[in-house]
Design an enzyme around this catalytic site. Structure first.
Site, PDB file in Angstrom:
ATOM      1  N   ASP A   9       7.385  -8.420   3.583  1.00 29.70           N
ATOM      2  CA  ASP A   9       6.327  -7.543   3.188  1.00 29.70           C
ATOM      3  C   ASP A   9       5.110  -8.240   2.750  1.00 29.70           C
ATOM      4  OD1 ASP A   9       5.462  -5.086   2.099  1.00 29.70           O
ATOM      5  OD2 ASP A   9       5.847  -5.701  -0.147  1.00 29.70           O
ATOM      6  N   SER A  10       3.890  -7.457   2.585  1.00 30.02           N
ATOM      7  CA  SER A  10       2.728  -8.237   1.986  1.00 30.02           C
ATOM      8  C   SER A  10       3.053  -8.655   0.596  1.00 30.02           C
ATOM      9  CB  SER A  10       1.481  -6.905   1.963  1.00 30.02           C
ATOM     10  OG  SER A  10       1.938  -5.919   1.297  1.00 30.02           O
ATOM     11  N   TYR A  41      -2.024  -5.260   1.397  1.00 27.75           N
ATOM     12  CA  TYR A  41      -2.506  -5.259   3.037  1.00 27.75           C
ATOM     13  C   TYR A  41      -3.122  -3.773   3.392  1.00 27.75           C
ATOM     14  CZ  TYR A  41       0.028  -9.007   4.821  1.00 27.75           C
ATOM     15  OH  TYR A  41       0.454 -10.370   5.173  1.00 27.75           O
ATOM     16  N   CYS A  72       7.392  -3.208   5.415  1.00 26.21           N
ATOM     17  CA  CYS A  72       6.036  -2.615   5.083  1.00 26.21           C
ATOM     18  C   CYS A  72       5.501  -1.744   5.772  1.00 26.21           C
ATOM     19  CB  CYS A  72       5.203  -3.972   4.926  1.00 26.21           C
ATOM     20  SG  CYS A  72       3.412  -3.673   4.622  1.00 26.21           S
ATOM     21  N   ASN A  73       5.217  -0.675   5.422  1.00 24.19           N
ATOM     22  CA  ASN A  73       4.621   0.348   6.255  1.00 24.19           C
ATOM     23  C   ASN A  73       3.439   0.056   6.905  1.00 24.19           C
ATOM     24  OD1 ASN A  73       6.267   3.022   6.022  1.00 24.19           O
ATOM     25  ND2 ASN A  73       6.491   1.939   4.164  1.00 24.19           N
ATOM     26  N   THR A  74       2.416  -0.650   5.778  1.00 25.10           N
ATOM     27  CA  THR A  74       1.291  -0.907   6.702  1.00 25.10           C
ATOM     28  C   THR A  74       1.411  -1.986   8.010  1.00 25.10           C
ATOM     29  OG1 THR A  74       0.272  -0.874   4.320  1.00 25.10           O
ATOM     30  CG2 THR A  74      -1.129  -1.840   5.814  1.00 25.10           C
ATOM     31  N   GLU A 157       2.012  -3.175  -8.559  1.00 29.20           N
ATOM     32  CA  GLU A 157       2.026  -4.795  -8.383  1.00 29.20           C
ATOM     33  C   GLU A 157       1.622  -5.297  -9.850  1.00 29.20           C
ATOM     34  OE1 GLU A 157       1.238  -7.011  -4.927  1.00 29.20           O
ATOM     35  OE2 GLU A 157       3.080  -5.925  -4.652  1.00 29.20           O
ATOM     36  N   CYS A 191       5.542   4.045   1.676  1.00 31.31           N
ATOM     37  CA  CYS A 191       5.020   2.699   1.040  1.00 31.31           C
ATOM     38  C   CYS A 191       6.271   2.115   0.362  1.00 31.31           C
ATOM     39  CB  CYS A 191       3.899   2.834   0.292  1.00 31.31           C
ATOM     40  SG  CYS A 191       3.466   1.351  -0.313  1.00 31.31           S
ATOM     41  N   THR A 192       6.885   0.959   0.710  1.00 29.93           N
ATOM     42  CA  THR A 192       7.710   0.605   0.221  1.00 29.93           C
ATOM     43  C   THR A 192       7.818   0.099  -1.442  1.00 29.93           C
ATOM     44  OG1 THR A 192       7.441  -1.825   1.039  1.00 29.93           O
ATOM     45  CG2 THR A 192       8.693  -0.509   2.485  1.00 29.93           C
ATOM     46  N   HIS A 193       6.443   0.343  -1.907  1.00 31.81           N
ATOM     47  CA  HIS A 193       6.373  -0.073  -3.299  1.00 31.81           C
ATOM     48  C   HIS A 193       6.690   1.213  -4.201  1.00 31.81           C
ATOM     49  CE1 HIS A 193       3.934  -3.555  -2.033  1.00 31.81           C
ATOM     50  NE2 HIS A 193       3.872  -3.880  -3.484  1.00 31.81           N
TER      51      HIS A 193
HETATM   52  N1  DGL Z   1       4.420  -2.035   0.625  1.00 31.81           N
HETATM   53  C1  DGL Z   1       3.418  -1.793   1.688  1.00 31.81           C
HETATM   54  C2  DGL Z   1       3.635  -0.686   2.656  1.00 31.81           C
HETATM   55  O1  DGL Z   1       4.990  -0.257   2.767  1.00 31.81           O
HETATM   56  C3  DGL Z   1       1.835  -1.721   1.197  1.00 31.81           C
HETATM   57  C4  DGL Z   1       1.624  -2.672   0.364  1.00 31.81           C
HETATM   58  C5  DGL Z   1       0.180  -3.161   0.327  1.00 31.81           C
HETATM   59  O2  DGL Z   1      -0.802  -2.236   0.651  1.00 31.81           O
HETATM   60  O3  DGL Z   1      -0.049  -4.365   0.858  1.00 31.81           O
HETATM   61  O4  DGL Z   1       2.837  -0.134   3.153  1.00 31.81           O
END
Ligand code: DGL
Length: 272
Positions: A9-10, A41, A72-74, A157, A191-193
């Protein structure tokens, strides 16, 4: 020799996916890499996200990972296709890189009774239109409404997601999303966050809407994938080890990661 599954992940968000994967597949070795030095990201260009992600994937390959999951979706939206179609096909035909969008879109339509699904995600994921396109393939009758939520990853974060400022933005994004259709009965946290704010989102909703996090969906899909691909499964080493790596400060990572992973972890710093 260890041949772990790589989870990427980012930053910290992928830990919410790793946690679910470990529950269903505890037998394997895992390494996790957060590119914290360059996170988030979410607002970055296609080229930049691809470049960063591919650099990290190559690091996983150097650690002998036969399989890497972009948790990470992005990165899944902006880098996965190029990696799969160009880089792996040309240079690493034995390696596999999987994302989180495909497994989620294969199933998300089943959650909705009204066939109206809302997506909350980073700007990068929303602008890529990956969810609209992929859901359209599996559930052509489902209407998809996307909401970019650029402020949420920074709040999460920085562990500032339980204060009034975060509530304000969550409400703003929810209102903007729900104003577009009163038939939305399912919201996907793409988004995994966002699993960290799932309960908060549920508490702010004024009507019954199913809020879906993707960790468990991705984990179940990986179980299925490994059953269908014994040639990959056979390569993965099975000693139940787990190591965490970050491109930023290791102590900082260890201090934050527990929030996402559910328990305290140790981490090592790497240079890419
Ligand atoms: N966790 C990332 C996702 O699932 C996004 C985090 C980021 O913006 O870097 O998209």
């Amino acid at each position: 020799m260890q041949k772990p599954i790589g989870i990427f992940d980012s930053g910290y968000g992928g830990l919410t996916v790793l946690k679910e994967i470990k529950k269903l597949l505890p037998q394997y070795d895992y390494i996790y890499l957060g590119d914290n030095a360059r996170a988030p990201y979410g607002n970055r260009s296609f080229d930049t996200v691809y470049h960063y992600t591919w650099q990290c994937v190559q690091w996983f390959f150097k650690q002998n990972c036969p399989l890497v999951i972009l948790a990470c979706n992005t990165a899944s939206a902006k880098a996965l296709r190029t990696i799969q179609q160009n880089d792996l096909a040309r240079n690493f035909p034995q390696k596999r890189v999987l994302g989180v969008i495909r497994p989620t879109t294969e199933i998300i339509g089943n959650y909705s009774g009204t066939d109206h699904v809302g997506i909350m995600a980073t700007s990068g994921t929303v602008n890529s239109k990956s969810y609209e396109i992929e859901i359209g393939k599996f559930f052509p009758h489902v209407k998809v409404f996307q909401q970019a939520c650029p402020m949420l990853v920074p709040f999460i974060e920085n562990n500032e997601y339980e204060n009034e400022a975060a509530d304000f933005f969550i409400m703003k994004y929810l209102n903007e999303l729900l104003q577009r259709s009163d038939q939305i009965d399912t919201i996907l946290l793409a988004c995994t966050h966002y699993p960290l704010i799932k309960q908060k989102i549920e508490s702010l909703l004024t009507k019954k809407i199913h809020v879906v996090a993707q960790g468990e969906i991705v984990a179940k899909s990986l179980v299925d994938y490994l059953q269908r691909h014994p040639e990959i499964e056979n390569q993965i080493s099975k000693n139940k080890s787990l190591h965490f790596f970050t491109t930023d400060d290791a102590e900082d990572f260890a201090n934050h990661a527990g929030l996402f992973y559910g328990k305290k972890v140790m981490a090592q710093h790497i240079e890419l």
